[in-house]
Design a protein around this motif. Structure first.
Motif, PDB file in Angstrom:
ATOM      1  N   SER A 104       0.698  -1.104  -0.154  1.00  0.00           N
ATOM      2  CA  SER A 104      -0.139   0.025  -0.103  1.00  0.00           C
ATOM      3  C   SER A 104       0.725   0.962   0.102  1.00  0.00           C
ATOM      4  O   SER A 104       1.732   1.474   0.855  1.00  0.00           O
ATOM      5  N   PRO A 105       0.410   2.334  -0.955  1.00  0.00           N
ATOM      6  CA  PRO A 105       1.415   3.524  -0.808  1.00  0.00           C
ATOM      7  C   PRO A 105       1.122   4.332   0.474  1.00  0.00           C
ATOM      8  O   PRO A 105       1.727   5.214   0.849  1.00  0.00           O
ATOM      9  N   LEU A 106      -0.026   3.932   1.278  1.00  0.00           N
ATOM     10  CA  LEU A 106      -0.079   4.587   2.549  1.00  0.00           C
ATOM     11  C   LEU A 106       0.697   4.106   3.939  1.00  0.00           C
ATOM     12  O   LEU A 106       0.966   4.865   4.636  1.00  0.00           O
ATOM     13  N   ALA A 107       1.407   3.074   3.508  1.00  0.00           N
ATOM     14  CA  ALA A 107       2.401   2.388   4.602  1.00  0.00           C
ATOM     15  C   ALA A 107       3.280   3.413   4.974  1.00  0.00           C
ATOM     16  O   ALA A 107       4.031   3.836   4.263  1.00  0.00           O
ATOM     17  N   GLY A 108       3.507   3.524   6.297  1.00  0.00           N
ATOM     18  CA  GLY A 108       4.412   4.533   6.871  1.00  0.00           C
ATOM     19  C   GLY A 108       4.127   6.007   6.653  1.00  0.00           C
ATOM     20  O   GLY A 108       4.986   6.755   7.109  1.00  0.00           O
ATOM     21  N   LYS A 109       3.211   6.433   6.088  1.00  0.00           N
ATOM     22  CA  LYS A 109       2.898   7.605   5.815  1.00  0.00           C
ATOM     23  C   LYS A 109       2.003   8.217   6.963  1.00  0.00           C
ATOM     24  O   LYS A 109       1.262   7.478   7.715  1.00  0.00           O
ATOM     25  N   LEU A 110       2.131   9.677   7.067  1.00  0.00           N
ATOM     26  CA  LEU A 110       1.428  10.270   8.075  1.00  0.00           C
ATOM     27  C   LEU A 110      -0.182  10.767   7.680  1.00  0.00           C
ATOM     28  O   LEU A 110      -0.311  11.162   6.441  1.00  0.00           O
ATOM     29  N   PHE A 111      -1.102  10.043   8.345  1.00  0.00           N
ATOM     30  CA  PHE A 111      -2.300  10.212   7.648  1.00  0.00           C
ATOM     31  C   PHE A 111      -3.312  10.877   8.633  1.00  0.00           C
ATOM     32  O   PHE A 111      -3.577  10.351   9.792  1.00  0.00           O
ATOM     33  N   GLY A 135     -15.134   9.506   9.493  1.00  0.00           N
ATOM     34  CA  GLY A 135     -13.627   9.634  10.087  1.00  0.00           C
ATOM     35  C   GLY A 135     -13.191   8.347  10.639  1.00  0.00           C
ATOM     36  O   GLY A 135     -12.133   7.962  10.409  1.00  0.00           O
ATOM     37  N   LYS A 136     -14.141   7.544  11.492  1.00  0.00           N
ATOM     38  CA  LYS A 136     -14.050   6.306  12.074  1.00  0.00           C
ATOM     39  C   LYS A 136     -13.383   5.370  11.029  1.00  0.00           C
ATOM     40  O   LYS A 136     -12.357   4.555  11.126  1.00  0.00           O
ATOM     41  N   ALA A 137     -14.148   5.560   9.867  1.00  0.00           N
ATOM     42  CA  ALA A 137     -13.873   4.344   8.908  1.00  0.00           C
ATOM     43  C   ALA A 137     -12.516   4.686   8.037  1.00  0.00           C
ATOM     44  O   ALA A 137     -11.795   3.807   7.863  1.00  0.00           O
ATOM     45  N   LEU A 138     -12.329   5.761   7.911  1.00  0.00           N
ATOM     46  CA  LEU A 138     -10.908   6.280   7.479  1.00  0.00           C
ATOM     47  C   LEU A 138      -9.685   6.133   8.133  1.00  0.00           C
ATOM     48  O   LEU A 138      -8.638   5.501   7.694  1.00  0.00           O
ATOM     49  N   ALA A 139      -9.833   6.287   9.343  1.00  0.00           N
ATOM     50  CA  ALA A 139      -8.689   5.972  10.409  1.00  0.00           C
ATOM     51  C   ALA A 139      -8.410   4.603  10.455  1.00  0.00           C
ATOM     52  O   ALA A 139      -7.289   4.239  10.458  1.00  0.00           O
ATOM     53  N   TYR A 140      -9.603   3.763  10.485  1.00  0.00           N
ATOM     54  CA  TYR A 140      -9.474   2.185  10.582  1.00  0.00           C
ATOM     55  C   TYR A 140      -8.699   1.929   9.264  1.00  0.00           C
ATOM     56  O   TYR A 140      -7.896   1.040   9.351  1.00  0.00           O
ATOM     57  N   GLY A 141      -9.356   2.012   8.148  1.00  0.00           N
ATOM     58  CA  GLY A 141      -8.616   1.736   6.894  1.00  0.00           C
ATOM     59  C   GLY A 141      -7.129   2.132   6.890  1.00  0.00           C
ATOM     60  O   GLY A 141      -6.354   1.536   6.388  1.00  0.00           O
ATOM     61  N   ALA A 142      -6.665   3.402   6.923  1.00  0.00           N
ATOM     62  CA  ALA A 142      -5.392   3.854   6.915  1.00  0.00           C
ATOM     63  C   ALA A 142      -4.619   3.109   8.160  1.00  0.00           C
ATOM     64  O   ALA A 142      -3.436   2.698   7.751  1.00  0.00           O
ATOM     65  N   LYS A 143      -4.989   2.790   9.245  1.00  0.00           N
ATOM     66  CA  LYS A 143      -4.412   1.996  10.047  1.00  0.00           C
ATOM     67  C   LYS A 143      -3.970   0.702   9.470  1.00  0.00           C
ATOM     68  O   LYS A 143      -2.941  -0.186   9.560  1.00  0.00           O
ATOM     69  N   GLU A 144      -5.103   0.033   8.947  1.00  0.00           N
ATOM     70  CA  GLU A 144      -4.790  -1.391   8.565  1.00  0.00           C
ATOM     71  C   GLU A 144      -3.746  -1.219   7.393  1.00  0.00           C
ATOM     72  O   GLU A 144      -3.280  -2.489   7.043  1.00  0.00           O
ATOM     73  N   LYS A 145      -3.649  -0.085   6.628  1.00  0.00           N
ATOM     74  CA  LYS A 145      -2.787  -0.186   5.414  1.00  0.00           C
ATOM     75  C   LYS A 145      -1.338   0.480   6.127  1.00  0.00           C
ATOM     76  O   LYS A 145      -0.358   0.642   5.265  1.00  0.00           O
ATOM     77  N   ALA A 149      -0.542   2.930   7.871  1.00  0.00           N
ATOM     78  CA  ALA A 149      -0.263   4.621   7.968  1.00  0.00           C
ATOM     79  C   ALA A 149      -0.242   4.961   9.562  1.00  0.00           C
ATOM     80  O   ALA A 149      -0.683   4.153  10.335  1.00  0.00           O
ATOM     81  N   LYS A 150       0.485   5.873   9.717  1.00  0.00           N
ATOM     82  CA  LYS A 150       0.592   6.477  11.088  1.00  0.00           C
ATOM     83  C   LYS A 150      -0.756   7.542  11.266  1.00  0.00           C
ATOM     84  O   LYS A 150      -0.673   8.506  10.488  1.00  0.00           O
ATOM     85  N   VAL A 151      -1.634   7.209  12.106  1.00  0.00           N
ATOM     86  CA  VAL A 151      -2.930   8.205  11.901  1.00  0.00           C
ATOM     87  C   VAL A 151      -3.123   9.341  12.875  1.00  0.00           C
ATOM     88  O   VAL A 151      -2.701   8.663  14.241  1.00  0.00           O
ATOM     89  N   VAL A 152      -3.289  10.305  12.800  1.00  0.00           N
ATOM     90  CA  VAL A 152      -3.587  11.272  13.548  1.00  0.00           C
ATOM     91  C   VAL A 152      -4.831  11.772  13.634  1.00  0.00           C
ATOM     92  O   VAL A 152      -5.361  12.229  12.395  1.00  0.00           O
ATOM     93  N   ILE A 153      -5.758  12.049  14.513  1.00  0.00           N
ATOM     94  CA  ILE A 153      -7.169  12.459  14.432  1.00  0.00           C
ATOM     95  C   ILE A 153      -7.161  13.877  14.994  1.00  0.00           C
ATOM     96  O   ILE A 153      -6.841  14.081  15.765  1.00  0.00           O
ATOM     97  N   ALA A 154      -7.929  14.746  14.214  1.00  0.00           N
ATOM     98  CA  ALA A 154      -8.183  16.166  14.701  1.00  0.00           C
ATOM     99  C   ALA A 154      -9.810  16.185  14.836  1.00  0.00           C
ATOM    100  O   ALA A 154     -10.280  16.197  13.674  1.00  0.00           O
TER     101      ALA A 154
END
Length: 425
Positions: free
Chosen positions: A381-388, A397-407, A409-414
């Motif tokens: 995944s091109p998301l791996a290791g990226k700040l999301f 927002g919950k769905a996006l955070a879950y999906g990015a974490k599964e790929k 990515a490092k997830v930050v919630i605002a």
């Protein structure tokens, strides 16, 4: 029957009109409102071009009506569609404020001159029909109507109202009420589907929109559609074009499955465009509608029939949907939000899923790869290791955070409120 489960059985009784290729006989009527007779006849022509079945001539909108016989003859003879004449007084939501005897005399004259239908209010219908002494033209059918601009009564009260209207000698019963909640419409459907007489049942307002579309499924005699946005004779009337092209109104039948987008607000959603076109292309007997829902649990409990087969779910109901479903997909449960509800036909149980994360994350991955920002990580995944960064902690927002974490990515919630996004997620 104002609460609890409302099981709606499909009906097949309705009005006339339409060819053999149509799946329902429910008519589409265009209200015609204009200052002059000539302007009305122009709009009648537009209604015919829009494929309407008949027009409602609203005499109370005429700026001048000093020659009733001449004007009515011109309207009847000049109309290219069957005519329904209405002369609505202020006390029933119309524009007329003059002498009652003149108003009713105009409706009698319209009957004599060849009108196909006239609409008279319940309050005066008994005396009006009695004054005809059985001599009314056989061609003209009398619609007796009742309008409630405050609420939608109970099923029992609606049933009593139908009986009162029938007792006047009406050919067609018309009841229009107001939706305070979308579940109010279920009561109108119950009366409609069990009616033994031609019945027009409409629920006004945005929450009542489904009454104007699904009356074709439950046996309504006619519905109203307008020629242009905003020019309505009652709140919540859809465009004729939308009835025909968006909702595929002519193809709705008693067996049509109902789907829709649940939300608040919801009228802006393009989902009906997508799904109804897909249904049409696939030859699937379904209709997809906007559903303005205030209380999700009440809505799902009320529309518990297998006829209401599935729903998309948007703000603010995605998180509540997790609690309202009988079973929830493990991924949706982990996310804490449901955007897709499917009713199992065998037992009516509701299953909740979340497809937000798949669609959104896939689109972001494709965008990164197309822009050359994709990485050749082990995860693929091109998301791996990226700040999301996710802005907002609602269902999407919950769905996006879950999906990015599964790929990976490092997830930050605002989010405005810290507590809305549990730390474990």
């Amino acid at each position: 029957m104002d609460s609890g489960n409302v099981l709606l059985a499909s009906g097949s009784m309705g009005g006339g009109g339409g060819g053999a290729q149509l799946k329902n006989p429910t008519l589409i009527c265009v209200p015609i409102m204009a200052d002059t007779v000539d302007e009305m006849l122009v709009k009648v022509g537009q209604a015919k071009s829009a494929s309407a079945d008949l027009v409602e001539i609203r005499l109370d909108y005429l700026r001048s009506f000093v020659d009733p016989r001449g004007d009515l003859a011109a309207l009847v003879n000049g109309s290219s569609l069957p005519t329904l004449f209405t002369y609505r007084p202020r006390w029933e939501g119309g524009q007329y404020e003059g002498d009652e005897s003149k108003r009713l005399d105009a409706l009698k004259l319209a009957m004599d001159l060849g009108a196909d239908y006239i609409d008279v209010e319940l309050q005066v219908a008994g005396d009006f029909i009695g004054s005809l002494h059985g001599s009314r033209p056989s061609k003209c059918k009398v619609i007796v109507s009742s309008h409630n601009y405050e609420c939608t009564p109970s099923v029992e009260d609606l049933g009593d109202l139908v009986a009162r209207i029938q007792a006047t000698g009406a050919d067609i019963v018309k009841i229009a009420t107001t939706a305070l909640d979308i579940t109010d419409v279920a009561r109108m459907f119950q009366i409609m589907v069990h009616s033994q007489v031609p019945f027009i049942g409409l629920v006004m307002g945005e929450r009542g929109l489904i009454s104007r579309v699904l009356c074709a499924k439950f046996g309504g005699y006619l519905t109203f559609g307008i020629l242009e946005s905003g020019v309505v004779s009652a709140p919540g009337q859809p465009l004729v074009k939308d009835l025909l092209d968006l909702y595929n109104f002519r193809q709705i039948s008693a067996d049509t499955k109902v789907f829709g987008i649940i939300g608040r607000p919801v009228g802006h959603s393009k989902s009906p465009v997508l799904y109804n076109e897909a249904f049409k292309s696939a030859g699937f007997n379904g209709v997809y509608v906007h559903l303005l829902v205030d209380d999700l649990a009440r809505f799902l409990q009320t529309y518990s029939s297998p006829d209401f087969a599935g729903f998309s779910c948007t703000i603010p109901h995605k998180e509540d949907a997790v609690k309202c479903c009988d079973e929830v997909d493990p991924v949706a449960k982990s996310i804490g939000a449901v955007n897709c509800i499917v009713r199992r036909e065998s037992d009516g149980k509701l299953f909740g899923f979340n497809t937000d994360y798949v669609g959104a994350i896939s689109a972001i991955e494709e965008g990164l790869q197309a822009s050359g920002n994709g990485s050749s990580s082990l995860s693929g995944s091109p998301l791996a290791g990226k700040l999301f960064v996710v802005i907002g902690a609602g269902g999407a927002g919950k769905a996006l955070a879950y999906g990015a974490k599964e790929k990976g990515a490092k997830v930050v919630i605002a989010n405005r409120t810290y507590g809305e996004f549990p730390a474990q997620r």
